[in-house]
Scaffold this active site. Structure first.
Site, PDB file in Angstrom:
ATOM      1  N   TYR A 107      -0.979  -8.395  16.657  1.00 24.15           N
ATOM      2  CA  TYR A 107      -0.698  -7.462  15.492  1.00 24.15           C
ATOM      3  C   TYR A 107      -2.617  -6.710  16.009  1.00 24.15           C
ATOM      4  CZ  TYR A 107      -2.556  -5.774  10.606  1.00 24.15           C
ATOM      5  OH  TYR A 107      -2.237  -5.289   9.863  1.00 24.15           O
ATOM      6  N   LYS A 117      -2.619  -2.205  16.107  1.00 24.65           N
ATOM      7  CA  LYS A 117      -2.953  -1.676  15.644  1.00 24.65           C
ATOM      8  C   LYS A 117      -4.474  -1.218  16.517  1.00 24.65           C
ATOM      9  CE  LYS A 117      -0.506  -2.031  12.475  1.00 24.65           C
ATOM     10  NZ  LYS A 117      -0.320  -1.373  11.239  1.00 24.65           N
ATOM     11  N   THR A 171      -1.546  -6.944  -1.452  1.00 27.84           N
ATOM     12  CA  THR A 171       0.363  -6.893  -1.808  1.00 27.84           C
ATOM     13  C   THR A 171       0.535  -8.183  -2.010  1.00 27.84           C
ATOM     14  OG1 THR A 171      -0.307  -6.689   0.976  1.00 27.84           O
ATOM     15  CG2 THR A 171      -1.003  -4.360  -1.041  1.00 27.84           C
ATOM     16  N   ASN A 217       3.155   4.617   7.553  1.00 31.90           N
ATOM     17  CA  ASN A 217       2.747   3.657   7.471  1.00 31.90           C
ATOM     18  C   ASN A 217       3.173   1.979   7.042  1.00 31.90           C
ATOM     19  OD1 ASN A 217       0.781   2.002   4.543  1.00 31.90           O
ATOM     20  ND2 ASN A 217       3.202   1.783   4.110  1.00 31.90           N
ATOM     21  N   VAL A 238      -5.602  -6.275   0.674  1.00 35.24           N
ATOM     22  CA  VAL A 238      -6.101  -4.861   0.042  1.00 35.24           C
ATOM     23  C   VAL A 238      -5.037  -6.184  -0.825  1.00 35.24           C
ATOM     24  CG1 VAL A 238      -4.649  -3.735  -0.895  1.00 35.24           C
ATOM     25  CG2 VAL A 238      -5.861  -3.501   0.410  1.00 35.24           C
ATOM     26  N   SER A 290      -5.811  -1.119  10.464  1.00 28.54           N
ATOM     27  CA  SER A 290      -5.209  -2.136   9.554  1.00 28.54           C
ATOM     28  C   SER A 290      -7.055  -2.385  10.252  1.00 28.54           C
ATOM     29  CB  SER A 290      -4.850  -3.089  10.349  1.00 28.54           C
ATOM     30  OG  SER A 290      -5.585  -4.540   9.865  1.00 28.54           O
ATOM     31  N   ILE A 324       1.093  -1.184  -0.312  1.00 25.46           N
ATOM     32  CA  ILE A 324       0.105   0.123  -0.324  1.00 25.46           C
ATOM     33  C   ILE A 324       1.420   1.567   0.124  1.00 25.46           C
ATOM     34  CG2 ILE A 324      -1.503   1.118   0.919  1.00 25.46           C
ATOM     35  CD1 ILE A 324      -2.909  -1.185   1.492  1.00 25.46           C
TER      36      ILE A 324
END
Length: 278
Positions: free
Chosen positions: A155, A159, A190, A90, A188, A142, A19
């Protein structure tokens, strides 16, 4: 396409892939000066040929968990341009793994990058933006900052922290012309999937970049990607029974995946919820 970002000075950490890279490229195409920041020299060198047509691209390898390295980056950008218009915090590390198997060092590594990496950026850029009287800070959280699926403990911890601090800062600095926003991506397409097939319905990364910048222009507090996730997120927050079912069903699915030696990435199918599910 607007000229909002033309000639603006932008920093994007985690800008050499995923991203971050897509946002960097989109900003460059709109005439911004973009400092594309990667965590390693190797990632920066790989990004350069892909952006060679843009004369306004700048590059640096910076470990966002290193306070002094981030400070040096911020100071360099100001010395070269006299200001910073946009900071996109980011850079981040994703993790979906059984909590009991995560080594302590990995806990610390993810926290250092995902939380302290954002803190280091904010801490060093905020005095500059306050002095210049304007600025934009965009922190990548996120979907794991809004929702808390099993097997993503580390995680989600990081986030959720990023999202919470962003919301606090947004209102604290709104009257001082500093715009603070969060980006909350779900699926997304990626490099994060590392050669595996992205989940069905994953958003193309270039489309995600366009939507992120649209949300930045509109000063949206939380930019959710894809937008289709806005509805189930709202439903979970307003319907405790549905929320409990989603988390329980997701935990069951992921436990079964782990028992089969598979990555725990399955999710509850919202369409199967009838209101009577236990």
């Amino acid at each position: 396409m607007t000229d909002t970002f033309k000639d603006k000075i932008c920093i994007i950490t985690g800008g050499t892939s995923g991203i971050g890279f897509a946002v960097a490229e989109e900003l460059l195409s709109r005439g911004a000066v973009v400092y594309v920041i990667g965590s390693r020299e190797s990632s920066v060198e790989k990004a350069k040929p892909r952006l060679k047509e843009y004369q306004n691209a700048r590059y640096a390898a910076v470990d966002v968990a290193d306070f002094e390295a981030v400070k040096k980056l911020i100071d360099t950008v100001v010395s070269e341009n006299g200001r910073i218009d946009y900071l996109f915090n980011n850079a981040g590390i994703a993790m979906t793994y059984p909590t009991e198997h995560v080594p302590y060092e990995q806990w610390k590594g993810v926290i250092d990058t995902n939380i302290m990496g954002v803190v280091n950026g904010v801490y060093n850029v905020l005095p500059i933006m306050l002095k210049q009287g304007f600025g934009h800070i965009i922190n990548t959280s996120s979907m794991g900052g809004l929702l808390w699926p099993s097997y993503q403990t580390v995680y989600v911890l990081t986030k959720s922290a990023v999202l919470s601090m962003t919301c606090c800062m947004r209102y604290e600095f709104a009257e001082r012309n500093i715009q603070v926003q969060a980006v909350c991506p779900a699926n997304v397409a990626t490099e994060i999937f590392k050669g595996s097939t992205p989940p069905p319905g994953s958003m193309p990364v270039k489309e995600a970049a366009v939507e992120i910048l649209k949300g930045v222009e509109q000063n949206d507090a939380v930019i959710i990607l894809p937008k289709e996730f806005e509805s189930p997120v709202a439903r979970m927050k307003s319907d405790p029974k549905f929320e409990d079912w989603v988390y329980s069903e997701t935990a069951r699915i992921r436990y079964e995946e782990v028992q089969k030696g598979l990555p725990p990435v399955g999710m509850a199918d919202f369409s199967t919820y009838s209101g009577d599910n236990k």
